[in-house]
Design a protein around this motif. Structure first.
Motif, short mmCIF file in Angstrom:
data_model
loop_
_atom_site.label_atom_id
_atom_site.label_comp_id
_atom_site.label_asym_id
_atom_site.label_seq_id
_atom_site.Cartn_x
_atom_site.Cartn_y
_atom_site.Cartn_z
N MET A 107 0.80 -1.12 0.04
CA MET A 107 -0.01 0.07 0.09
C MET A 107 0.93 1.20 0.05
O MET A 107 0.60 2.09 -0.75
CB MET A 107 -0.89 0.08 1.12
N LEU A 108 1.98 1.20 0.72
CA LEU A 108 2.69 2.42 0.71
C LEU A 108 3.27 2.54 -0.63
O LEU A 108 3.64 3.94 -1.24
CB LEU A 108 3.94 2.04 1.78
N GLU A 109 3.88 1.50 -1.35
CA GLU A 109 4.46 1.57 -2.49
C GLU A 109 3.27 2.19 -3.72
O GLU A 109 3.70 3.06 -4.55
CB GLU A 109 5.10 0.53 -2.80
N CYS A 110 2.22 1.55 -3.44
CA CYS A 110 1.12 2.02 -4.41
C CYS A 110 0.83 3.37 -4.31
O CYS A 110 0.35 4.08 -5.32
CB CYS A 110 0.01 1.07 -4.14
N GLY A 111 0.93 3.91 -3.06
CA GLY A 111 0.62 5.23 -3.00
C GLY A 111 1.59 6.39 -3.21
O GLY A 111 1.43 7.38 -3.36
N SER A 112 2.77 5.81 -3.42
CA SER A 112 3.91 6.75 -3.81
C SER A 112 4.14 6.63 -5.49
O SER A 112 5.28 7.07 -5.69
CB SER A 112 5.21 6.08 -3.26
N CYS A 113 3.39 6.02 -6.22
CA CYS A 113 3.39 6.09 -7.88
C CYS A 113 2.16 6.01 -8.46
O CYS A 113 1.32 6.54 -7.89
CB CYS A 113 3.98 4.62 -8.03
N ARG A 114 2.34 6.43 -9.73
CA ARG A 114 0.95 6.83 -10.52
C ARG A 114 0.12 5.64 -10.39
O ARG A 114 0.44 4.40 -10.36
CB ARG A 114 1.66 7.12 -11.88
N ALA A 115 -1.12 5.76 -10.80
CA ALA A 115 -2.28 4.91 -10.87
C ALA A 115 -2.02 3.81 -11.97
O ALA A 115 -2.44 2.45 -11.65
CB ALA A 115 -3.62 5.42 -11.12
N LYS A 116 -1.18 4.12 -12.85
CA LYS A 116 -1.21 3.14 -13.95
C LYS A 116 -0.21 2.06 -13.64
O LYS A 116 -0.18 0.87 -13.98
CB LYS A 116 -0.68 3.70 -15.26
#
Length: 107
Positions: free
Chosen positions: A47-56
């Motif tokens: 979740m931390l990594e997903c929140g730090s990048c673009r949605a694609k």
């Protein structure tokens, strides 16, 4: 003091009645709880990594972290158990430092 003596007598009756939980059961329970915490930690990192990048890129990150957890579980099954808890195949006894048997959980 009456409550303390009543509590002490209750503890004594529980000791004499026999505790169904042995040390091996408690060790297994502790190991499972720690494994659950580690896998929840893995989802937190996802979740931390997903929140730090673009949605694609979220799908790629989730797949990468899922494969990381799967590879870690398979590695533990293949060699981790043997190194941590495996028997000593050289002397036939239990080795207190590192295991050398039961790789892939095969005795």
């Amino acid at each position: 003091t009456a409550q303390v003596t009543a509590l002490q007598s209750e503890v004594d009756t529980l000791k004499t009645a026999g505790n169904p939980m042995t040390n091996a059961d408690l060790d297994t329970l502790w190991l499972m709880l720690c494994a659950i915490v580690v896998f929840f930690m893995q989802t937190g990192f996802t979740m931390l990594e997903c929140g730090s990048c673009r949605a694609k890129n979220v799908v790629n990150i989730v797949f990468k972290n899922s494969m990381d957890a799967c590879c870690a579980a398979l590695s533990w099954w293949a060699i981790g158990w043997a190194l941590a808890y495996g028997g000593d195949t050289v002397s036939g006894g239990r080795n207190v430092f590192i295991g050398s048997g039961e790789f892939f959980l095969v005795s």
